[in-house]
Design a protein around this motif. Sequence first.
Motif, short mmCIF file in Angstrom:
data_model
loop_
_atom_site.label_atom_id
_atom_site.label_comp_id
_atom_site.label_asym_id
_atom_site.label_seq_id
_atom_site.Cartn_x
_atom_site.Cartn_y
_atom_site.Cartn_z
N SER A 1 28.43 -44.18 10.64
CA SER A 1 29.31 -44.92 9.74
C SER A 1 29.23 -44.29 8.36
CB SER A 1 28.90 -46.40 9.65
OG SER A 1 27.59 -46.51 9.13
N ARG A 2 30.23 -44.56 7.57
CA ARG A 2 30.29 -43.98 6.24
C ARG A 2 29.31 -44.69 5.31
NH1 ARG A 2 33.93 -46.58 2.43
NH2 ARG A 2 34.43 -48.67 3.19
N GLU B 1 38.29 -50.58 2.51
CA GLU B 1 37.80 -50.96 3.83
C GLU B 1 38.29 -49.94 4.84
OE1 GLU B 1 36.57 -52.59 7.30
OE2 GLU B 1 38.72 -52.43 6.95
N HIS B 2 37.37 -49.45 5.67
CA HIS B 2 37.65 -48.29 6.51
C HIS B 2 38.71 -48.57 7.56
CE1 HIS B 2 36.66 -44.26 7.68
NE2 HIS B 2 36.39 -44.60 8.93
N LYS B 3 38.72 -49.78 8.12
CA LYS B 3 39.64 -50.07 9.22
C LYS B 3 41.03 -50.48 8.72
CE LYS B 3 35.96 -51.51 12.37
NZ LYS B 3 35.42 -52.61 13.22
N ARG C 1 34.33 -43.58 -3.52
CA ARG C 1 34.86 -42.88 -2.36
C ARG C 1 33.76 -42.65 -1.33
NH1 ARG C 1 36.72 -39.31 -6.58
NH2 ARG C 1 35.14 -37.83 -5.85
N GLU C 2 34.20 -42.21 -0.15
CA GLU C 2 33.22 -41.73 0.82
C GLU C 2 32.56 -40.49 0.25
OE1 GLU C 2 34.55 -41.28 4.79
OE2 GLU C 2 35.95 -42.95 4.66
N SER D 1 36.14 -50.28 -3.54
CA SER D 1 36.18 -49.29 -2.47
C SER D 1 37.29 -49.68 -1.51
CB SER D 1 34.83 -49.20 -1.74
OG SER D 1 34.82 -48.13 -0.82
N GLU E 1 25.75 -48.75 3.31
CA GLU E 1 26.77 -49.72 2.94
C GLU E 1 26.90 -50.83 3.96
OE1 GLU E 1 31.38 -50.39 3.32
OE2 GLU E 1 30.54 -48.47 3.84
N ASN E 2 26.69 -50.51 5.25
CA ASN E 2 26.86 -51.52 6.28
C ASN E 2 25.61 -52.38 6.49
OD1 ASN E 2 25.13 -49.80 7.54
ND2 ASN E 2 26.59 -49.04 9.06
N LYS F 1 26.76 -38.42 9.64
CA LYS F 1 27.51 -39.16 10.66
C LYS F 1 26.75 -39.17 11.99
CE LYS F 1 32.07 -38.56 8.63
NZ LYS F 1 33.44 -38.04 8.82
N LYS G 1 42.21 -50.15 5.62
CA LYS G 1 42.70 -49.32 4.52
C LYS G 1 43.10 -50.15 3.31
CE LYS G 1 42.32 -45.66 7.10
NZ LYS G 1 41.24 -44.69 6.86
#
Length: 860
Positions: free
Chosen positions: A597-598, A409-411, A579-580, A407, A456-457, A592, A413
């Motif tokens: 968070s995703r 990482e959101h921050k 993916r998200e 996957s 996920e978190n 959301k 990328k």
Amino acid sequence: LTDILDMLHEDANRVKKKPYVEALEDKFIEKTDLQRIGQEAWRRYLRRNRSVITDLCMGQLFNLVTCPECNHSSKNFDPFNVLSLPLPTVDEVIFRCLVVRRATTLNCPNTLLQVGGSSKGRPKSLNQLSPPSKELIFEEYAIPTSRLADLGDLKMKLQQLSGIPATRLRLCKKEEIETGIGEKHSMTCLYTKVACLPDKEGPLLRLVNHTSSDDASSPTIATVVAFEATLQPRPETENSLHSNDRHAAETDNASTDDDTSSDTSSTQTTAGDDTDADWKVIEKMGEECLDVFGDENECVTFDTNPVPLAKYVSHCLWPKEAKDFVVGLRVDAIDRRNNWYPGSVVDLVEEETEEGGETVTKVKVHFDNFSAKWDEVYAIGNSRIRPLYSHATPRAKPTEFVVHHRSMEHKTKKFFLFGQSFYLQCHNEWSTARAGAHILAQASRFLELSHFNKSENGKKLTSVERKIAEKEKDEARKTIAIIIEALIQSDKRYIVAAVESGKQARQSGRQPHFDATTMSDDLTAKLSEVLLFLPFDVRVTTADSPLGSNGEEVAFPFSLVRTIGNYMNARHSIVIHWREKTSAADSNAASKKHTGSRQLLYIPPFISPSKQNQKLLGAPGNDDLKRHPSSSHGGFHIGSCLAEFFKEQHLEATGCWRCPVCKEDREGKQSMALWNLPDFLVFNFKRFNASSRWSEKITTRVDFPITGLNMREWCDKNSPQSLQSSDEPFIYDLVGVVNHMGDIDTGHYIAACKATACSPDGNEEVAYNFNGSTTTTLDSSEEESTSSGWRIGRSKEKDSSTKAASKAVSESAEPLWLKFDDELVEPVPPRNLVTEAAYVLFYKRRQMRPSNVAKYSSLD
């Protein structure tokens, strides 16, 4: 050592003519007191054996075997000169095996039962299932095996527990790597990397590279993963072609062995080059395969091996001219070293001839399991290119590769790997479309129901969030089922159309004309509509770069004309890039709103442990080890070895012991104890563990006392010495150690001996305790003689370096110990005697028997 002592005893035996001595009668043993029996047994032994070895080194063991049926006890007294002490090691290694089953309609009903339009499955609660069960995906077994067991032994035990044949198991090492993404218990915090254990011979414990493989004093728990083969062959009754395919291939090879040298001047090659008999065999095998290929069981229950079908299609579509070749046609071709290999036509090349400048059409062939740099261009008329498997042999092993979960990482990328990677196999002759269906089916294992109810978190989901997530997962499962169905049916229609085109051309004698462009376009258009609704993308990367950092990553091609065996090899891997979630806008907004968070739709499968796991993994420690605790250096006390030697044993009823009362072989209970102790007690440690195939040396340290070894605990309470109140007859002091360096095949021995003078009565002149606080009686003359001969057979000029060391030892308050290493003799501190290399120990009784003192002490 035992043989040496026996030879010394025979050479020094004072009994020159040995009389015949009968064994003690059972009636005498039953009616006589135990001490009288031991005395009589020792007297009869001395009638044939009298030597200095017997006087000083021979002791007596009391052996008692009890019948479990009649409770009769058989008593026996055995002489000994060496006690071979086993190390109280854990003979078995516990392998914690995670079994990953292939995806089927039983363990993935929510996805695979929807293939073909079936209703959604309703599996049992995971709490109601226990291994072994085909309805589970992950099963965990704790399996005790011998330290020297090999890969086959572990597979057979897994077969017995899980019901999966050993030939269908792939054992791998696992390594859990922290990703640094998410919280501690989130699904993305760990990435489980797997590496296949090699099939080379060797102990399994050595293959898994466990850090404590040499220390056998504590239980060793090794973790491995066993993947069930993802290919399930059809039963013989349903698809009998597999048993006859090899025979058909041999028939074709035999009929075309001479084709390479002949036909070199021909300008045309047709399918008609096959004899009628050859064609009938090819046609029969192909039609049998076509009957079952792509049916309702395909991909969800069974996986058809299409080798006969691929051969059938290649012969059907074999053209008369090079310009009529179609891209994707499977062929046999000769490489630069004149070896036949299977391959695929990847391009038609127009080349000008050297004479006249005419344009000639040639075909470019890409060989299976080779890179593109080995591609060859062939003209149709030189017999270097032939229909599939006319000369080459199908590969016995399927195409295999590792599948990773990935996957972003959101921050940052950046891509990251997470979750459980796994092995996947595909038949070499599958099209990439059919292989893609197989990949999606196996990936559905990570979208099934689970006890994992966190995002996920790592945060626990609310009831609203769970409903939204489950709805999205249902949509994802349905999408996977639709894609699998579309891929299988498209592949089936492609093969049927190719076969019909070839058969019609063969019957009419015309050139076969088959164009798969329309079917390929239809499949591409249909997939473009549904692939976006998948929660992941399927990507192809190099095996050494699953993160795609080398720029060679591409989307997986769901193609009808390219085979997976020709497209991928062991240098590739598959990446499932999650993916998200891509649900409706309102669901996304609601999610959301509640989570902030995703989330990924990846679900780690529930691991169901076997019932025996708790018993094996939570087993209590060894009671003998607790009674004789381990030292600060690791290992254990010599008392643990003695307890292991004298512990009660259960004999097997296989001829080990026959009860004199029952007159049958029994599983007797055997116990041993010391009866008579010799003046010199010799121990050797059983440091070598061996099986029928492998061996190892146990390097666990054994702590033994240098002074004051008390043997009362190990003597029978009815022995003559045990009746004495004083412990003096049981106290022994160390006088020699033999160390072994190396392994069972090669090694080197180094000895250490005590060099303290003794008085005429057999006692040491220097009194000391364990701490060594004493004074020495060595005078200057003894010091001079001691320091002048450290190296045997060498001049004194070369020994000057050892004088200072010998002087320091002679002036020390500790007893003098000398180390003998070949011709080198040097002093050694007593604290350095206890090592992992200690192999043989020599102990002398502190108060020797008066008779031996009178015989062997020097009198002034």
